[in-house]
Scaffold this active site. Structure first.
Site, PDB file in Angstrom:
ATOM      1  N   VAL A  81      66.956  46.413  -2.965  1.00 24.44           N
ATOM      2  CA  VAL A  81      67.060  45.092  -3.582  1.00 24.44           C
ATOM      3  C   VAL A  81      65.705  44.395  -3.577  1.00 24.44           C
ATOM      4  CG1 VAL A  81      68.131  42.806  -3.396  1.00 24.44           C
ATOM      5  CG2 VAL A  81      69.436  44.853  -2.763  1.00 24.44           C
ATOM      6  N   CYS A  82      65.305  43.910  -4.742  1.00 30.12           N
ATOM      7  CA  CYS A  82      64.130  43.041  -4.853  1.00 30.12           C
ATOM      8  C   CYS A  82      64.609  41.734  -5.498  1.00 30.12           C
ATOM      9  CB  CYS A  82      63.014  43.718  -5.645  1.00 30.12           C
ATOM     10  SG  CYS A  82      63.382  43.960  -7.399  1.00 30.12           S
ATOM     11  N   ASN A  83      63.712  40.937  -6.003  1.00 25.08           N
ATOM     12  CA  ASN A  83      64.105  39.657  -6.598  1.00 25.08           C
ATOM     13  C   ASN A  83      64.948  39.822  -7.860  1.00 25.08           C
ATOM     14  OD1 ASN A  83      62.854  37.991  -4.711  1.00 25.08           O
ATOM     15  ND2 ASN A  83      60.913  38.044  -5.807  1.00 25.08           N
ATOM     16  N   PHE A 117      68.386  40.490  -6.212  1.00 24.10           N
ATOM     17  CA  PHE A 117      69.053  39.486  -5.388  1.00 24.10           C
ATOM     18  C   PHE A 117      69.542  38.313  -6.229  1.00 24.10           C
ATOM     19  CE2 PHE A 117      69.071  35.515  -3.085  1.00 24.10           C
ATOM     20  CZ  PHE A 117      69.926  35.805  -2.032  1.00 24.10           C
ATOM     21  N   GLY A 155      65.139  43.143  -9.756  1.00 21.24           N
ATOM     22  CA  GLY A 155      65.509  44.503 -10.116  1.00 21.24           C
ATOM     23  C   GLY A 155      64.444  45.330 -10.805  1.00 21.24           C
TER      24      GLY A 155
END
Length: 131
Positions: free
Chosen positions: A83-85, A112, A87
């Protein structure tokens, strides 16, 4: 040389990317959610309950199945959802993990922010990363 769009498309071609609701269901079944966002983002926006925070610079060492520094229990069969900010960097990271033998690595489509926008649980952020 390829463009960043081509590079990203290549990384995503091997991933079975998951939407937030599917990620939550997989987590309930035992999948590992791995948050690679910077501390500032996690502190400001919150975190996914039960996610493991691994700084991007340590990711491969903590999740490569043959690494002596891997997280306990990580095997070639582990399902890991990065998971990043939003995708993007998570797609690149998940593809790297697949190349290292974590065949069930993927990422959260929309990151996220998509998770939070769908109203899925979020807890206060700022947890320390796995050392």
């Amino acid at each position: 040389m390829s463009s960043i769009d081509d590079f990203l498309a290549g990384a995503r071609s091997s991933l079975d990317r998951v939407r937030p609701a599917r990620a939550a269901a997989l987590q309930a079944e035992g999948a590992l959610i791995v948050d690679i966002r910077p501390h500032a983002n996690r502190a400001a926006e919150g975190e996914i309950p039960g996610a493991v925070v691994v700084e991007r610079i340590h990711l491969e060492w903590r999740l490569a199945p043959d690494s002596e520094w891997r997280l306990p229990g990580v095997t070639t069969a582990t399902t890991a959802i990065v998971v990043c900010n939003e995708g993007y960097s998570s797609s690149l990271a998940a593809a790297d993990l697949q190349r290292l033998g974590l065949k069930n690595a993927t990422d959260l489509a929309g990151g996220f922010r998509a998770w939070a926008a769908e109203g899925l649980p979020v807890v206060e952020g700022g947890s320390p990363a796995v050392p």
